[in-house]
Structures are given as structure tokens and as C-alpha cells.
Design a protein around this motif. Structure first.
Motif, mmCIF file in Angstrom:
data_model
loop_
_atom_site.group_PDB
_atom_site.id
_atom_site.type_symbol
_atom_site.label_atom_id
_atom_site.label_comp_id
_atom_site.label_asym_id
_atom_site.label_seq_id
_atom_site.Cartn_x
_atom_site.Cartn_y
_atom_site.Cartn_z
ATOM 1 N N LEU A 170 6.459 -20.170 26.299
ATOM 2 C CA LEU A 170 7.896 -19.889 26.368
ATOM 3 C C LEU A 170 8.222 -19.073 27.614
ATOM 4 O O LEU A 170 9.218 -19.331 28.304
ATOM 5 C CB LEU A 170 8.334 -19.133 25.112
ATOM 6 N N ALA A 171 7.364 -18.092 27.932
ATOM 7 C CA ALA A 171 7.584 -17.280 29.135
ATOM 8 C C ALA A 171 7.479 -18.129 30.399
ATOM 9 O O ALA A 171 8.255 -17.954 31.349
ATOM 10 C CB ALA A 171 6.572 -16.141 29.183
ATOM 11 N N ASN A 307 5.059 -27.456 21.500
ATOM 12 C CA ASN A 307 5.782 -26.552 22.415
ATOM 13 C C ASN A 307 6.077 -27.229 23.743
ATOM 14 O O ASN A 307 7.127 -26.992 24.354
ATOM 15 C CB ASN A 307 4.959 -25.282 22.662
ATOM 16 N N TYR A 308 5.153 -28.052 24.209
ATOM 17 C CA TYR A 308 5.326 -28.740 25.493
ATOM 18 C C TYR A 308 6.594 -29.596 25.477
ATOM 19 O O TYR A 308 7.308 -29.711 26.489
ATOM 20 C CB TYR A 308 4.102 -29.600 25.792
ATOM 21 N N PHE A 309 6.903 -30.202 24.315
ATOM 22 C CA PHE A 309 8.070 -31.080 24.232
ATOM 23 C C PHE A 309 9.331 -30.351 23.743
ATOM 24 O O PHE A 309 10.441 -30.701 24.152
ATOM 25 C CB PHE A 309 7.768 -32.246 23.286
ATOM 26 N N LEU A 310 9.180 -29.358 22.865
ATOM 27 C CA LEU A 310 10.347 -28.741 22.238
ATOM 28 C C LEU A 310 10.923 -27.573 23.026
ATOM 29 O O LEU A 310 12.142 -27.364 23.014
ATOM 30 C CB LEU A 310 9.986 -28.265 20.820
ATOM 31 N N ILE A 311 10.078 -26.789 23.698
ATOM 32 C CA ILE A 311 10.594 -25.618 24.413
ATOM 33 C C ILE A 311 11.565 -26.010 25.527
ATOM 34 O O ILE A 311 12.635 -25.400 25.666
ATOM 35 C CB ILE A 311 9.437 -24.748 24.949
ATOM 36 N N PRO A 312 11.255 -27.025 26.370
ATOM 37 C CA PRO A 312 12.229 -27.386 27.410
ATOM 38 C C PRO A 312 13.588 -27.802 26.851
ATOM 39 O O PRO A 312 14.617 -27.623 27.519
ATOM 40 C CB PRO A 312 11.549 -28.559 28.135
ATOM 41 N N ARG A 313 13.596 -28.348 25.651
ATOM 42 C CA ARG A 313 14.855 -28.847 25.086
ATOM 43 C C ARG A 313 15.586 -27.784 24.276
ATOM 44 O O ARG A 313 16.817 -27.653 24.394
ATOM 45 C CB ARG A 313 14.559 -30.060 24.201
ATOM 46 N N TRP A 314 14.863 -27.032 23.447
ATOM 47 C CA TRP A 314 15.504 -26.093 22.521
ATOM 48 C C TRP A 314 15.146 -24.627 22.767
ATOM 49 O O TRP A 314 15.592 -23.757 22.038
ATOM 50 C CB TRP A 314 15.152 -26.462 21.072
ATOM 51 N N GLY A 315 14.309 -24.365 23.735
ATOM 52 C CA GLY A 315 13.987 -22.989 24.062
ATOM 53 C C GLY A 315 13.244 -22.260 22.955
ATOM 54 O O GLY A 315 12.310 -22.794 22.343
#
Length: 358
Positions: A170-171, A307-315
């Protein structure tokens, strides 16, 4: 120590020296990491790390002595002292913070408290033994402990990875502000993990004795313990979900309101975490440590992938859902694929769903 009380001096001595050796190795690794050219940590960061390093060594004797009391079902002799030390530790941290003291002073309360707790435990142990007992290293005993313990060491390391990698990713993907909001929610969620960690160590010696005497009753008690802790987690998560807004406002202030929906998701991963802690004791008693290594490994793989797919979209919210999903995969789904642990996963499902067919 429960199964072989006549070997307690050798077991306790070998365990103590093993833990001290591992602790010193960890200290050397940490100091070496600070010296590597991977970045330029500030003096404040280095000082905080150095303040925490004595904690590794000071905790080792305390862990061994606490295990001795637990093996004799005598936790009540040392727990009040442990609670008092924790109260002093927390009060000291708050006092230093309110007085505007340095951050290294707050960090330094941890090794101080560990040292005091170890000294108290040593005094209580000497008083309880009532005679001179010489703790001795034995090669065969140390080898036996290491053979049983290295999977647990690796298991804990993998668990730490899949529980922390979301913060690192995330960071890297969203920056420090999003990470701070997410970490605030995670910290409030993980506070409640202390509940089973206070209960379970006292239950392990009892379950060990029961398994040797009556395996059927041992499974009944394991199911009852799983049921109690699972629903304790559910009730806790439900209560936190209802009052997340006021709790975040009280603990962090209005600037952390973004943490509210994240905490409402992350808090439910505690249900799986409570169950994993109970199942961890069952795995230990059944000698299934090596199979269990695959559980956090699958949790880590699923965590990184999601995380690789969800963090860019939903943070941060994507990281929150990833935490919950990876816990389900590691605790509930992966053990279903292995015959020795399949029944344990079915037991966890039956606890969650009382009408599940038996």
C-alpha cells in the motif's frame, strides 16, 4: 514439560539457551541490516531500533519461566505480576508522551518492562521450586526441541509476512497518507488479538494432559474452546462495527475518519485469527507443524496477488478486503485440501454455522 516432568531441568535449560541464541542472532541481523546500503535511515529510526533490541534477549528467560508455570497449571501465580508490569509499561509510555519526552524514551519502556517481568518470574520460580535446580543444556534435548520447533519458527515468519505485506504494498502504490489511514484501522483491530493470547497458553497444558488420558474428551474440549473464542470474536467484531465512528474519533481524531469503513472490514478478520490461534494448539498437539507451513504460505501468496490488483483500484479499502480474504484462504480453505487437517476446518465451519451437517 507436561509429558516428561522428570526432564524439566534439561527441557527448560535447552529451551532457554536455544531462545537466547536465536535472540542474539536476531540482534546481529538487525544491526547488520542497519549498516547495509539499502537506504539512509535517520538517527531517530536507528535509535528506535536499538532501543527495541534488548527486548529480544530479555524476553527469552521470561518466556521459558512462564511456560514452566503454565505446564504446572499455575498461571495465577505470575499473571497478576505480568498485568502490573503491563500497567506500569503503558503508564510510563503515556507519561513520557504527555510530558513531551523523546520517542526513544517511549520505545525504551518495552525492554525495561521485559526486564522487570523476567526478574519477577525468576524470583517466583525460585520460590515455587523451593530447592536449587540447575538448568542444563543437553544436545539430544535441544535437537528434539529444534526438530519440533523450526516449523513453528518458519510458520510465524510466513504469518508475519502475509499479515504485513499489505502495508508495504500500500505504501509503495498509494503513498504514506493512505498507509497511515489503513494502519490506524489495523492497529485498532489487532488490539483484540490479546484476548485469545491471554487465554490459550493456560489451556495448552490442560489439553496436553487430556489428549494423553482421553482423546475423545480432548476433542470435545477443543471444540468448546473454538466455539467460545469464535463467538467472542464475532461479538467483539459486531460491537466494534456498530461503534467504529465514535471509536476512531476518540482514539485518533477527526482527521482519521477515512479509517472507519476500513476498520469495519478488517475487524472481521479477527474471527479467523481467533480460530487460527486455537487450531495452532491443536496442530502442535497432533504434530502437524510441517503441513501447517503451507497455510500461511497460501495466505501470503493470495495476499500479494489480491493486493496487486485491488490496491491500485480501491486503495486502502482494497487492502482491507484482501486481509479478510487471505485469512479465509489461510485458515479455512487451504486446510480442507489436506486429510490430516480437513476435519479441523470442518469444525471451524460448524462453529460458524451451527446447522452445518455433521
Amino acid at each position: 514439560m507436561v509429558r516428561r516432568p522428570q526432564n524439566v531441568p534439561r527441557i527448560l535449560g535447552s529451551a532457554l539457551y536455544c531462545l537466547l541464541g536465536l535472540s542474539l542472532a536476531a540482534v546481529l541481523l538487525a544491526v547488520s541490516a542497519l549498516a547495509l546500503p539499502w537506504g539512509k535511515p535517520g538517527q531517530g529510526f536507528i535509535l528506535l531500533v536499538l532501543c527495541h533490541l534488548p527486548l529480544l534477549v530479555l524476553n527469552s528467560p521470561g518466556m521459558c519461566l512462564a511456560a514452566w508455570f503454565q505446564s504446572r497449571l499455575q498461571d495465577k501465580k505470575h499473571l497478576p505480576y505480568g498485568l502490573l508490569v503491563n500497567l506500569i509499561r503503558v503508564s510510563g509510555k503515556l507519561g513520557i508522551a504527555w510530558a513531551g519526552g523523546p520517542l526513544w524514551g517511549v520505545a525504551g519502556m518495552e525492554p525495561v518492562a521485559a526486564g522487570v517481568r523476567t526478574l519477577w518470574l525468576a524470583r517466583l520460580w525460585k520460590k515455587s521450586v523451593g530447592q536449587k535446580v540447575r538448568l542444563a543444556w543437553q544436545n539430544a534435548q535441544a535437537a528434539s526441541l529444534w526438530k519440533q520447533g523450526w516449523p513453528l519458527l518458519l510458520w510465524g515468519s510466513l504469518s508475519l509476512v502475509y499479515q504485513s505485506i499489505d502495508q508495504v504494498m500500500l505504501a509503495a502504490m498509494q503513498g504514506t497518507q493512505s498507509t497511515g489511514v489503513y494502519l490506524a484501522a489495523v492497529r485498532l483491530s489487532r488490539v483484540w488479538i490479546t484476548l485469545p493470547t491471554l487465554i490459550l497458553p493456560s489451556m495448552l497444558p490442560y489439553l496436553t494432559q487430556l489428549k494423553a488420558k482421553d482423546p475423545t474428551l480432548h476433542m470435545v474440549r477443543t471444540r468448546q474452546l473454538t466455539f467460545a473464542l469464535t463467538w467472542l470474536a464475532i461479538l467483539t467484531a459486531g460491537g466494534i462495527s456498530l461503534f467504529t465512528g465514535p471509536l476512531v474519533q476518540f482514539m485518533y481524531g477527526a482527521q482519521y475518519t477515512e479509517s472507519v469503513p476500513i476498520l469495519q472490514v478488517v475487524i472481521w478478520s479477527n474471527v479467523l485469527a481467533f480460530q487460527a490461534l486455537v487450531r495452532g494448539q491443536w496442530i502442535l498437539l497432533e504434530g502437524l507443524q510441517r503441513i501447517a507451513l503451507l497455510f500461511p504460505l497460501m495466505g501470503a501468496i493470495s495476499n500479494v496477488t489480491a493486493n496487486y490488483f485491488l490496491i491500485p483500484r480501491w486503495g486502502a479499502m482494497g487492502a482491507a478486503w484482501t486481509t479478510l480474504v487471505s485469512q479465509v484462504i489461510a485458515v479455512m480453505l487451504t486446510p480442507l485440501f489436506f486429510k490430516p487437517t480437513r476435519d479441523s476446518s470442518l469444525m471451524l465451519l460448524r462453529v460458524l454455522v451451527p446447522w452445518w451437517p455433521r
